[in-house]
Design a protein around this motif. Structure first.
Motif, PDB file in Angstrom:
ATOM      1  N   THR A  27       0.834  -1.198   0.000  1.00 57.73           N
ATOM      2  CA  THR A  27       0.000   0.000   0.000  1.00 57.73           C
ATOM      3  C   THR A  27       0.865   1.244   0.000  1.00 57.73           C
ATOM      4  OG1 THR A  27      -1.603  -1.224   1.293  1.00 57.73           O
ATOM      5  CG2 THR A  27      -1.884   1.157   1.179  1.00 57.73           C
ATOM      6  N   THR A  74      -1.749   1.844   6.927  1.00 55.59           N
ATOM      7  CA  THR A  74      -2.829   0.859   6.834  1.00 55.59           C
ATOM      8  C   THR A  74      -4.051   1.526   6.227  1.00 55.59           C
ATOM      9  OG1 THR A  74      -2.015  -0.323   8.780  1.00 55.59           O
ATOM     10  CG2 THR A  74      -4.299  -0.717   8.132  1.00 55.59           C
ATOM     11  N   ARG A  75      -4.425   1.058   5.059  1.00 54.44           N
ATOM     12  CA  ARG A  75      -5.612   1.591   4.388  1.00 54.44           C
ATOM     13  C   ARG A  75      -6.467   0.444   3.890  1.00 54.44           C
ATOM     14  NH1 ARG A  75      -3.352   6.707   0.780  1.00 54.44           N
ATOM     15  NH2 ARG A  75      -2.390   7.836   2.511  1.00 54.44           N
ATOM     16  N   TYR A  76      -7.701   0.776   3.541  1.00 57.62           N
ATOM     17  CA  TYR A  76      -8.607  -0.266   3.078  1.00 57.62           C
ATOM     18  C   TYR A  76      -9.306   0.190   1.809  1.00 57.62           C
ATOM     19  CZ  TYR A  76     -12.410   2.519   5.122  1.00 57.62           C
ATOM     20  OH  TYR A  76     -13.290   3.518   5.420  1.00 57.62           O
ATOM     21  N   ARG A 153     -14.604  -4.040   4.676  1.00 60.28           N
ATOM     22  CA  ARG A 153     -13.354  -3.340   4.409  1.00 60.28           C
ATOM     23  C   ARG A 153     -12.253  -4.366   4.135  1.00 60.28           C
ATOM     24  NH1 ARG A 153     -13.098   1.412   9.056  1.00 60.28           N
ATOM     25  NH2 ARG A 153     -15.062   2.445   8.511  1.00 60.28           N
ATOM     26  N   TYR A 155      -8.311  -4.951   3.510  1.00 58.70           N
ATOM     27  CA  TYR A 155      -7.078  -4.257   3.864  1.00 58.70           C
ATOM     28  C   TYR A 155      -5.879  -4.842   3.122  1.00 58.70           C
ATOM     29  CZ  TYR A 155      -9.551  -2.141   7.809  1.00 58.70           C
ATOM     30  OH  TYR A 155     -10.421  -1.426   8.588  1.00 58.70           O
ATOM     31  N   THR A 157      -2.149  -4.521   4.732  1.00 58.75           N
ATOM     32  CA  THR A 157      -1.530  -3.900   5.895  1.00 58.75           C
ATOM     33  C   THR A 157      -0.031  -4.114   5.925  1.00 58.75           C
ATOM     34  OG1 THR A 157      -1.800  -5.859   7.276  1.00 58.75           O
ATOM     35  CG2 THR A 157      -3.626  -4.309   7.228  1.00 58.75           C
ATOM     36  N   SER A 181      -6.997  -7.422  11.100  1.00 59.93           N
ATOM     37  CA  SER A 181      -6.552  -7.646   9.729  1.00 59.93           C
ATOM     38  C   SER A 181      -5.057  -7.904   9.722  1.00 59.93           C
ATOM     39  CB  SER A 181      -6.883  -6.439   8.844  1.00 59.93           C
ATOM     40  OG  SER A 181      -6.526  -6.690   7.503  1.00 59.93           O
ATOM     41  N   ASN A 189      -4.218 -10.991   2.146  1.00 60.76           N
ATOM     42  CA  ASN A 189      -4.629 -10.455   3.437  1.00 60.76           C
ATOM     43  C   ASN A 189      -5.821 -11.237   3.959  1.00 60.76           C
ATOM     44  OD1 ASN A 189      -6.659  -8.484   4.959  1.00 60.76           O
ATOM     45  ND2 ASN A 189      -4.587  -7.758   5.361  1.00 60.76           N
TER      46      ASN A 189
END
Length: 671
Positions: A27, A74-76, A153, A155, A157, A181, A189
């Motif tokens: 990410t 960390t985004r989703y 959601r 992720y 990560t 997650s 993931n």
């Protein structure tokens, strides 16, 4: 029960193992990080880790001090963005704005009506058309509490991510939401979501010494996303187990010489039902995968499997029938209905002591299609096939076995250089009996859209069989036409959001004052105008929304409050440069109307003319706080009780929550 324990044990072992290792994700640290197929791309920092990549392209951990774990690492993303080829990643929410709105009515801006307690039966205040065509089950009083595909959601990560929300909500309500997650490696993931909702009874039967619990709800979901090294193939999937239990009370018993408003002043009120309960449990498997050959030509597929069992039982049915709560009764193996009446010649008929209702439903659905984009143009075409089964153990003649429905769909979207957007979609059944059309123009100053849907009545509206409610028969398709317009106007610190909405409903299927299904022969028209306005200056802010609604409904089948308003005033503070605080008041008002009552035997809201839900202004005081990655709120709900009256009714027979003090904790962990 043993199966559930076994599954929980296996998942627990899996995640305990995952927590022992750390793997980076791909990410990006900032900006838009989706490639054309909707998955995160690799950032520059992680390119150095390629030296540790295996032959299959999966990357091991570069556990250096350069990696900073937190909301930016960390985004989703959501499935709908992947489907629509939108390059979008979402940051983890760390703001404190509105975290005190933990219950499902207030988190949905009071646009829903429940039974005055967390986790109880719930419905929209305003009419809401079905979101898809096809024959649906129709038991929807608790579906708002379960996970939906567009809410999951996914992720990617850099470290184990955990989100914990715990709210002892006051008034013996509790909410726990746990999210974990973990990247197995840079391409795969896995996540876990758990939700627990509990609430105690608000109406107490003085003769009962048993369990005082009213609501017990569990959601357990495992989700995963995977992408090949060349980013050609992507997979999103989840398995959700949901179990909702409710000890139904039917509403308050109105004592002789009192009315509903007078009952609000009493400390202890008796319920109509004392031994009634509902259990609604389901298992859902959802899989989305796609193959990206070229930007302009991609193949995708959705696979959904759902099995659901809805049960209701009342061992005190005969006594409740004598009070008039159940309008009809049937003897065993008899189709003769007995209407409740004060006439003893009617009540002398033999009525079964208990009522039992059960429905089993399975649905297998596959949607396969092609999609793509070129510059600002997107398209999508699909074939959707669903096979469903419906079983009523009490009436095998009502069962439906392997019913097949097929649909074709087309979706088109165009972005222009001036940031305007036009999209439209159409879906219809291959037998041309069902149709859904939707379109919208999104301009700089004005958004205008419309929709039309023609879809069958639900299965519970078409066929129901138990001791108190029996009907069967084909109903006409319910047809809904909607046009709307809205805009945002900014004047420095002031933002105005005017809107207008017109809805026309033909062949409206509803439940009458006896909770029996009916279908209107007249069209119903609903007109709604709204105005939202926000203002911020310095540390002060206010957010407001007002709706005015009127209907051309001569038969009064659509009960909607004419005036609906939300308002919040807040002040932002910073204490010792570390503690962020937002404190203020929230207000909600609905004008008087005959809100629909709830019939638990068929899990449906229905018309009623006995109780006018009086207009009432409710006020809540709150303080939302954040220090580092921990958010805390304190809420004094219904702080104005006693100032404008003894309270209000959330639904007929069910008082809204009284003055209670609640608090909650939101805790984010990134390593």
């Amino acid at each position: 029960m043993k199966l559930r324990i076994y599954i929980l044990t296996i998942i627990g072992l899996l995640f305990s193992g995952l927590l022992k290792a750390q793997f980076p994700s791909t990410t990006q640290e900032g900006g838009s990080a989706f490639p054309t197929n909707g998955f995160p791309t690799e950032n520059q920092k992680d390119k150095d880790a390629k030296k540790a990549a295996n032959s299959n392209g999966r990357i091991g951990l570069d556990d250096s001090t350069k990696v900073v774990y937190g909301p930016t690492s960390t985004r989703y993303f959501l499935e709908e963005d992947v489907v629509n080829n939108r390059k979008r990643l979402y940051n983890i929410d760390t703001i404190i704005d509105g975290i005190h709105n933990y219950n499902f009515v207030q988190r949905n801006k009071n646009l829903y009506q429940d039974l005055g307690n967390l986790g109880t039966a719930i419905r929209p205040v305003f009419y809401k058309a079905p979101e898809q065509i096809g024959t649906l089950l129709g038991y929807d009083a608790y579906t708002l509490y379960t996970f939906k595909p567009n809410q999951v959601r996914y992720y990617n990560t850099k470290s184990p991510f955990t989100n914990i929300i715990y709210v002892p909500g006051g008034g013996e309500q509790d909410l726990l939401q746990f999210e974990l997650s973990r990247n197995i490696d840079s391409l795969w993931n896995v996540g876990l979501n758990v939700q627990r909702i509990t609430a105690n009874k608000t109406l107490i039967d003085q003769t009962s010494t048993g369990d005082n619990s009213s609501i017990g709800h569990w959601d357990f979901m495992v989700h995963s996303n995977y992408q090949t090294k060349n980013k050609k193939y992507s997979l999103l999937a989840y398995l959700n187990l949901s179990d909702h239990n409710s000890n139904d009370q039917g509403g308050v018993v109105v004592e002789t010489g009192r009315d509903y408003q007078g009952m609000l002043a009493l400390a202890d009120n008796r319920p109509i039902l004392t031994v009634a309960s509902t259990r609604d449990n389901s298992y859902n498997l959802h899989v989305y995968h796609e193959y990206v050959g070229y930007k302009a030509f991609q193949i995708f597929q959705n696979i959904d499997y759902q099995t659901r069992r809805v049960r209701f039982g009342d061992k005190g049915f005969s006594a409740a029938w004598q009070t008039g709560f159940y309008p009809y009764a049937f003897k065993a193996n008899s189709e003769t209905a007995y209407r409740y009446s004060a006439d003893t010649s009617v009540t002398n008929h033999v009525v079964l002591d208990s009522l039992y209702n059960e429905s089993k439903y399975t649905n297998f659905e596959v949607k396969t299609g092609i999609k793509g984009f070129y510059k600002g143009f997107n398209y999508r075409m699909h074939l959707r096939t669903r096979i469903y089964n419906y079983t009523n153990p009490l009436k095998p003649a009502y069962n439906i076995s392997n019913k097949n429905e097929n649909f074709l769909g087309l979706w088109l979207n165009q972005y222009f250089k001036d940031s305007t957007r036009v999209f439209g979609e159409v879906e219809f059944s291959t037998d041309l009996q069902n149709l859904r059309i939707n379109g919208e123009f999104q301009g700089k100053w004005l958004n205008v859209g419309g929709s039309f849907i023609s879809t069958p009545a639900t299965l519970v509206q078409q066929r129901t069989y138990n001791n108190g409610f029996r009907w069967t028969g084909e109903l006409d398709n319910v047809k809904t036409t909607n046009v709307y317009a809205y805009t945002n106007l900014k004047f420095k610190q002031l933002v105005l959001r005017p809107s207008a909405d017109i809805t026309k409903i033909a062949s409206y299927a509803y439940f009458d004052t006896l909770a029996y299904v009916q279908q209107s022969k007249k069209d119903i028209e609903i007109y709604r105008v709204g105005l939202g306005f926000d203002f911020r200056k310095g540390h002060f802010s206010t957010t407001n929304q007002i709706y005015y609604t009127t209907t051309g409904d001569e038969d009064k089948l659509m009960r909607i409050p004419k005036l609906f308003a939300n308002s919040r005033v807040a002040f932002d503070l910073l204490y010792r440069k570390k503690l962020f605080i937002q404190t203020g008041l929230e207000f909600h008002y609905k004008s008087s109307y005959y809100a629909d009552a709830y019939m638990p035997a068929i899990q449906q809201f229905h018309l009623q003319d006995k109780q006018l839900i009086e207009g009432y202004l409710q006020a809540d005081a709150f303080a939302d706080m954040r220090i580092n990655r921990v958010r805390i709120f304190v809420k004094f709900a219904h702080v104005n009780k006693g100032l404008l009256g003894n309270g209000y009714y959330a639904s007929p027979g069910f008082a809204g929550m009284g003055r209670v003090l609640a608090f909650g904790v939101h805790w984010l962990l990134f390593d």
